[in-house]
Design a protein around this motif. Structure first.
Motif, PDB file in Angstrom:
ATOM      1  N   ASP A 286      15.532   5.133   0.755  1.00 25.40           N
ATOM      2  CA  ASP A 286      15.914   6.108  -0.268  1.00 25.40           C
ATOM      3  C   ASP A 286      15.965   5.511  -1.668  1.00 25.40           C
ATOM      4  OD1 ASP A 286      16.095   8.011   1.675  1.00 25.40           O
ATOM      5  OD2 ASP A 286      18.289   7.937   1.847  1.00 25.40           O
ATOM      6  N   SER A 287      15.967   4.171  -1.758  1.00 23.98           N
ATOM      7  CA  SER A 287      15.999   3.542  -3.074  1.00 23.98           C
ATOM      8  C   SER A 287      14.617   3.410  -3.695  1.00 23.98           C
ATOM      9  CB  SER A 287      16.632   2.149  -2.973  1.00 23.98           C
ATOM     10  OG  SER A 287      15.767   1.248  -2.297  1.00 23.98           O
ATOM     11  N   LEU A 288      13.572   3.726  -2.933  1.00 23.19           N
ATOM     12  CA  LEU A 288      12.202   3.571  -3.426  1.00 23.19           C
ATOM     13  C   LEU A 288      11.770   4.788  -4.215  1.00 23.19           C
ATOM     14  CD1 LEU A 288      10.584   2.215  -0.127  1.00 23.19           C
ATOM     15  CD2 LEU A 288      11.434   0.875  -2.059  1.00 23.19           C
ATOM     16  N   SER A 289      10.815   4.589  -5.106  1.00 17.95           N
ATOM     17  CA  SER A 289      10.253   5.699  -5.859  1.00 17.95           C
ATOM     18  C   SER A 289       9.366   6.547  -4.949  1.00 17.95           C
ATOM     19  CB  SER A 289       9.421   5.177  -7.037  1.00 17.95           C
ATOM     20  OG  SER A 289       8.231   4.564  -6.563  1.00 17.95           O
ATOM     21  N   GLU A 290       9.029   7.720  -5.409  1.00 21.47           N
ATOM     22  CA  GLU A 290       8.169   8.613  -4.622  1.00 21.47           C
ATOM     23  C   GLU A 290       6.803   7.973  -4.378  1.00 21.47           C
ATOM     24  OE1 GLU A 290       6.155  13.028  -5.136  1.00 21.47           O
ATOM     25  OE2 GLU A 290       8.140  12.663  -6.007  1.00 21.47           O
ATOM     26  N   ASP A 291       6.248   7.310  -5.395  1.00 23.53           N
ATOM     27  CA  ASP A 291       4.945   6.653  -5.229  1.00 23.53           C
ATOM     28  C   ASP A 291       5.031   5.507  -4.234  1.00 23.53           C
ATOM     29  OD1 ASP A 291       3.501   8.298  -6.895  1.00 23.53           O
ATOM     30  OD2 ASP A 291       3.700   7.008  -8.658  1.00 23.53           O
ATOM     31  N   GLU A 292       6.107   4.726  -4.274  1.00 16.60           N
ATOM     32  CA  GLU A 292       6.268   3.636  -3.320  1.00 16.60           C
ATOM     33  C   GLU A 292       6.356   4.174  -1.898  1.00 16.60           C
ATOM     34  OE1 GLU A 292       8.684   0.135  -5.692  1.00 16.60           O
ATOM     35  OE2 GLU A 292       9.759   1.985  -5.201  1.00 16.60           O
ATOM     36  N   GLN A 293       7.133   5.232  -1.713  1.00 17.64           N
ATOM     37  CA  GLN A 293       7.252   5.814  -0.382  1.00 17.64           C
ATOM     38  C   GLN A 293       5.899   6.316   0.123  1.00 17.64           C
ATOM     39  OE1 GLN A 293      10.273   8.844  -0.538  1.00 17.64           O
ATOM     40  NE2 GLN A 293      11.971   7.384  -0.565  1.00 17.64           N
ATOM     41  N   ARG A 294       5.139   6.947  -0.770  1.00 14.10           N
ATOM     42  CA  ARG A 294       3.832   7.483  -0.383  1.00 14.10           C
ATOM     43  C   ARG A 294       2.874   6.356   0.040  1.00 14.10           C
ATOM     44  NH1 ARG A 294      -0.508   9.352  -3.710  1.00 14.10           N
ATOM     45  NH2 ARG A 294       0.694   8.749  -5.555  1.00 14.10           N
ATOM     46  N   LEU A 295       2.848   5.282  -0.742  1.00 13.84           N
ATOM     47  CA  LEU A 295       1.959   4.151  -0.438  1.00 13.84           C
ATOM     48  C   LEU A 295       2.402   3.442   0.835  1.00 13.84           C
ATOM     49  CD1 LEU A 295      -0.288   2.105  -1.160  1.00 13.84           C
ATOM     50  CD2 LEU A 295       1.424   0.900  -2.564  1.00 13.84           C
ATOM     51  N   TYR A 296       3.686   3.162   0.962  1.00 17.70           N
ATOM     52  CA  TYR A 296       4.163   2.392   2.106  1.00 17.70           C
ATOM     53  C   TYR A 296       4.025   3.195   3.405  1.00 17.70           C
ATOM     54  CZ  TYR A 296       6.262  -0.493  -1.590  1.00 17.70           C
ATOM     55  OH  TYR A 296       6.474  -1.271  -2.705  1.00 17.70           O
ATOM     56  N   ALA A 297       4.213   4.500   3.324  1.00 13.01           N
ATOM     57  CA  ALA A 297       4.021   5.334   4.510  1.00 13.01           C
ATOM     58  C   ALA A 297       2.557   5.289   4.954  1.00 13.01           C
ATOM     59  CB  ALA A 297       4.457   6.766   4.234  1.00 13.01           C
ATOM     60  N   ARG A 298       1.638   5.322   3.966  1.00 15.26           N
ATOM     61  CA  ARG A 298       0.215   5.255   4.331  1.00 15.26           C
ATOM     62  C   ARG A 298      -0.131   3.904   4.951  1.00 15.26           C
ATOM     63  NH1 ARG A 298      -3.778   7.977   6.523  1.00 15.26           N
ATOM     64  NH2 ARG A 298      -5.830   7.118   5.974  1.00 15.26           N
ATOM     65  N   MET A 299       0.448   2.837   4.441  1.00 16.41           N
ATOM     66  CA  MET A 299       0.192   1.522   5.034  1.00 16.41           C
ATOM     67  C   MET A 299       0.626   1.488   6.497  1.00 16.41           C
ATOM     68  SD  MET A 299       1.228  -1.067   1.928  1.00 16.41           S
ATOM     69  CE  MET A 299       0.005  -1.548   0.691  1.00 16.41           C
ATOM     70  N   MET A 300       1.735   2.141   6.807  1.00 21.78           N
ATOM     71  CA  MET A 300       2.193   2.195   8.190  1.00 21.78           C
ATOM     72  C   MET A 300       1.290   3.092   9.031  1.00 21.78           C
ATOM     73  SD  MET A 300       4.222   1.036  10.424  1.00 21.78           S
ATOM     74  CE  MET A 300       4.416   1.494  12.149  1.00 21.78           C
ATOM     75  N   GLU A 301       0.776   4.174   8.446  1.00 18.30           N
ATOM     76  CA  GLU A 301      -0.166   5.031   9.167  1.00 18.30           C
ATOM     77  C   GLU A 301      -1.408   4.246   9.577  1.00 18.30           C
ATOM     78  OE1 GLU A 301       1.148   8.897   6.465  1.00 18.30           O
ATOM     79  OE2 GLU A 301      -0.969   8.264   6.494  1.00 18.30           O
ATOM     80  N   VAL A 302      -1.867   3.382   8.681  1.00 20.78           N
ATOM     81  CA  VAL A 302      -3.044   2.567   8.981  1.00 20.78           C
ATOM     82  C   VAL A 302      -2.738   1.595  10.117  1.00 20.78           C
ATOM     83  CG1 VAL A 302      -4.623   0.822   8.073  1.00 20.78           C
ATOM     84  CG2 VAL A 302      -4.023   2.799   6.673  1.00 20.78           C
ATOM     85  N   PHE A 303      -1.568   0.953  10.056  1.00 26.01           N
ATOM     86  CA  PHE A 303      -1.186   0.050  11.143  1.00 26.01           C
ATOM     87  C   PHE A 303      -1.117   0.806  12.466  1.00 26.01           C
ATOM     88  CE2 PHE A 303       1.929  -1.764  14.017  1.00 26.01           C
ATOM     89  CZ  PHE A 303       1.551  -3.092  14.078  1.00 26.01           C
ATOM     90  N   ALA A 304      -0.527   1.980  12.454  1.00 25.96           N
ATOM     91  CA  ALA A 304      -0.397   2.766  13.681  1.00 25.96           C
ATOM     92  C   ALA A 304      -1.766   3.116  14.249  1.00 25.96           C
ATOM     93  CB  ALA A 304       0.415   4.031  13.408  1.00 25.96           C
ATOM     94  N   GLY A 305      -2.681   3.522  13.361  1.00 23.13           N
ATOM     95  CA  GLY A 305      -4.035   3.806  13.817  1.00 23.13           C
ATOM     96  C   GLY A 305      -4.718   2.582  14.390  1.00 23.13           C
ATOM     97  N   PHE A 306      -4.465   1.441  13.779  1.00 27.02           N
ATOM     98  CA  PHE A 306      -5.041   0.176  14.241  1.00 27.02           C
ATOM     99  C   PHE A 306      -4.552  -0.154  15.652  1.00 27.02           C
ATOM    100  CE2 PHE A 306      -5.370  -4.627  12.954  1.00 27.02           C
ATOM    101  CZ  PHE A 306      -6.571  -4.751  13.636  1.00 27.02           C
ATOM    102  N   LEU A 307      -3.258   0.022  15.891  1.00 23.65           N
ATOM    103  CA  LEU A 307      -2.709  -0.279  17.208  1.00 23.65           C
ATOM    104  C   LEU A 307      -3.224   0.704  18.257  1.00 23.65           C
ATOM    105  CD1 LEU A 307      -0.932  -1.835  19.133  1.00 23.65           C
ATOM    106  CD2 LEU A 307       1.057  -0.583  18.267  1.00 23.65           C
TER     107      LEU A 307
END
Length: 772
Positions: A286-307
């Protein structure tokens, strides 16, 4: 076979003689196949069958047909764990205290697995098994990974009959640095043609098994299947990542709670398990900016797809074994080599070579890359908040000896040999226990000798006793841990941890501050506190003293001493090198990929590259010498009939100098001179600026200045090639023509590096450690 082994009779003629053939070595009748699957950097809470938020239906399928262990442990690092999985001995007993790139000259640390610690491949191949290794190896000493060898620590030197994969710690999934048996190989297709390494490895696994089974259907196999997933770079076709769009918008704090809830429902953890305390290195979502949350969520989506994509390739191998009628009689052991990786740092990365060279990444730049994350353009890694969530319910992560670094999935299946289905086992197990378990299940004793070398005792303990007895008392009751100066000891349900201080990022520089004070131990009663959430050291000083003393005893037994928490100094430790140091390196056409540690080092020093070539009538084009990859490097090449030099500054900018006249036909020496005009500024990620001069013979034909150069490294997957840019092109100028092979003739290319080098040890240490 010598004449002394002949048991027939040799007379004067054939009619007076009796032939004899030695009996062929055969595995025991109906001996099971064995397949060990080793995932990379996958945490305890990431697989679907361990309560994770990522779909892994094929790994779940293995678990449904067998057992999941919730108290399995590794060493907290890649190469050390893999040495345990292969030999059944502890990592320091294997001289593999860390990865080989940080080896030191002590028995537990020199990176050379002794031949008296035989690998399971060496044991099984002598008992009539086919043996195959595919994917990541990372058990060869750093100085022995080039074509100069020696090859005794390559897979084919350690009992494997066939190998297809990569020797180092990681590689690009779209343009990997491949080795086939004992020679380098090129990927069979390009990224544009849909190539992906994990898919290639699965297909090769099927081919290896098929080749032998068609000829000798009764011969069992041992297959060591080790995809590079899910180590960085997190690369996967876009559709796999897009499946998870929006699935991680809740952030890592809530994800931990969701994972723990699922783990309790599945029985993976006890009902009374608490989440370990908040990691002070990780910001609240909750301390992150909206852009940070958007980017970091996408990075996790990529990891999930990779696994999930990796899971699908495992499924292809399972399907083939089922079609072959071999699946039910195959012992499958699936593990991860350590906890989830925090090497993306607090903000994640889209090009880790910028991190290694101290070139900052901005949120704005990384947001621009977001739509292409997972593709061949980026070498991305998620931020360590997702690492923390991936190790739920534990604290910390890879490299450290809390359970977040050492507790990993272990899934075991053998339908013909194990009656239990879908059950969970909680006995303490460790990476050293797999080898003795395999030997017991197959019905083979550990050999006293392998190829004339007397064998050391196996240090692991078979957990075969637990396969059918969920409540059987655990037999592996004591186990030490040590990694980069952090320590732990398990004994009879208690676990003491001598940690890296919480709230402090583990860096190369800070490692040197590791202390030996026994007063800093934490203590956890795992019978009551599965997740190491509650430190009870203050209430149990006698137990702390007992376990600390036990740790030192175990350390003395297993070559752990001298305990080494150095950082920069450990990197700079003198170690063997592939050849004597020299000022002139000569390369010849056909040189495909010389690894970074064996190639000439030109950074931040005056140097020249001279190519003796023949230009045919009508001209020529192509690469003379290339070193690096898309993420940084340099290339001397000919295009549009002119000599060109390009310096790719860590994927941020390409600086090019072009000859001002066409290259002459016939025999000629062409040359590039790099004249450093200033000092590097490592703190700002700037290598030495330089003037570049180009020559045809003694005639200068071009000049230009580059404001900065690469300060520290070409990158983890970089290599040097002569006459072509072997895999991942250094420059956009000929990327669509890769490998852009030179169409004239090259006699030799000589690199002169008599200028004094500059080395930044701390930055180099960060680069080396990311190869775990």
């Amino acid at each position: 076979m010598s004449n002394r082994e002949f048991h027939g009779h040799i007379g004067r003629t054939y009619d007076e003689s009796e032939p004899w053939w030695p009996e062929q070595t055969r595995a025991p009748e109906d001996a099971p196949n064995v397949m060990m699957v080793v995932l990379d950097d996958v945490g305890f809470g990431q697989l679907g069958c361990y309560g994770g938020l990522i779909d892994t239906p094929n790994i779940d399928r293995i678990a449904d047909n067998g057992l999941r262990y919730n108290n399995f442990h590794t060493t907290a690092l890649c190469s050390p764990t893999r040495s345990c999985l292969m030999t059944g001995r502890n990592h320091h007993s294997n001289a593999m205290a860390g990865i080989t790139e940080i080896s030191t000259g002590f028995p537990g640390y020199n990176g050379h697995i002794p031949h008296e610690n035989g690998m399971v491949s060496e044991m099984l191949v002598e008992q009539g098994y086919s043996t195959y290794a595919l994917g990541k190896w990372h058990l060869t000493p750093a100085e022995a990974g080039s074509a100069a060898g020696p090859y005794d620590q390559w897979p084919l030197g350690r009992g494997f009959e066939r190998f297809y994969g990569f020797l180092g710690g990681d590689t690009d999934q779209y343009t990997p640095t491949l080795v086939h048996d004992n020679h380098q190989a090129e990927p069979p297709a390009t990224p544009d043609e849909g190539y992906h390494l994990t898919e290639d490895l699965a297909q090769r696994t099927i081919e290896f098994i098929s080749d032998a089974k068609q000829v000798d259907p009764d011969k069992p196999f041992f297959t060591y299947f080790c995809p590079g997933a899910c180590h960085a770079p997190h690369q996967v076709p876009k559709e796999w990542a897009d499946k998870y769009a929006g699935e991680f918008d809740m952030g890592w704090d809530e994800a931990r709670e969701m994972i723990l809830e699922q783990q309790k429902k599945m029985g993976i953890v006890p009902e009374n398990t608490d989440l370990s305390p908040h990691n002070p290195d990780v910001p609240h979502w909750d301390s992150l900016s909206e852009d940070e949350q958007r980017l970091y969520a996408r990075m996790m989506e990529v990891f999930a797809g990779f696994l999930e994509h990796t899971d699908a390739q495992i499924g292809k191998v399972l399907d083939y074994l089922e079609e072959l009628g071999e699946l039910d009689n195959t012992i499958i052991m699936l593990v991860s080599d350590n906890g989830a990786s925090a090497e993306g740092g607090p903000t994640g990365s889209v090009n880790e070579n910028r991190f290694f060279n101290n070139v900052p990444e901005s949120l704005e730049e990384n947001l621009e890359a977001m739509d292409e994350l997972g593709g061949p353009k980026y070498f991305n890694h998620y931020p360590w908040g997702w690492t923390w969530a991936g190790d739920t319910p534990f604290q910390r992560w890879k490299r450290e000896t809390h359970r977040g670094g050492t507790s990993d999935p272990l899934v075991v299946s053998w339908p013909e040999g194990i009656d239990a289905r879908g059950e969970i086992r909680s006995q303490f197990t460790h990476a050293i226990d797999l080898v003795p378990t395999i030997l017991e299940l197959v019905g083979i004793d550990a050999p006293d000798e392998i190829k004339g070398v007397s064998q050391s005792p196996i240090e692991g303990i078979s957990f075969a006793y637990s396969l059918e007895e969920p409540d059987a008392p655990e037999q592996h009751t004591t186990q030490y841990f040590e990694m980069l100066g952090t320590r732990a000891i398990y004994h009879d349900g208690w676990r003491a941890v001598h940690p890296w201080p919480l709230g402090k990022v583990m860096t190369a520089e800070d490692l040197s501050a590791t202390t030996l004070e026994d007063s800093e131990w934490e203590l956890y009663n795992l019978r009551e506190d599965f997740s190491e959430a509650h430190d009870v050291a203050a209430e149990n000083p006698e137990k702390i003293l007992e376990l600390a003393q036990l740790w030192w005893t175990e350390a003395g037994k297993h070559n752990v001493l001298p305990l080494d928490g150095r950082g920069i100094q450990r990197l700079a430790e003198p170690r063997p090198q592939p050849g004597k140091s020299r000022d002139r390196y000569v390369y010849y056409p056909g040189t495909q990929h010389i690894p970074e540690n064996a190639a000439v080092r030109v950074l931040n020093r005056d140097h020249s590259i001279t190519a003796d070539i023949t230009v045919p009538e009508g001209g020529a084009e192509g690469v003379l010498l290339a070193h690096g990859a898309r993420s940084g490097g340099y290339s001397l090449y000919v295009k549009n009939n002119r000599l060109r030099y390009v310096h790719n500054y860590v994927g941020v900018e390409e600086y090019e100098v072009i000859a001002d006249k066409p290259i002459p036909e016939g025999e000629i020496s062409v040359r590039m001179e790099f004249d450093a005009t200033g000092e590097p500024n490592m703190s700002e990620g700037k290598g030495a600026p330089a003037t570049i001069r180009l020559y045809y013979g003694d005639e200068q034909v071009g000049e230009g200045d580059i404001p900065t150069s690469i300060p520290n490294t070409m990158g983890l997957t970089a290599g040097l090639s002569c006459g072509r840019d072997a895999v991942n092109a250094v420059t956009d100028e000929y990327r669509d023509q890769t490998p852009f092979e030179f169409t004239g003739d090259i006699t030799r290319v000589t690199v002169d590096v008599s200028g004094e080098p500059f080395t930044h040890h701390e930055a180099a240490m960060d680069q080396i450690m990311a190869r775990e």
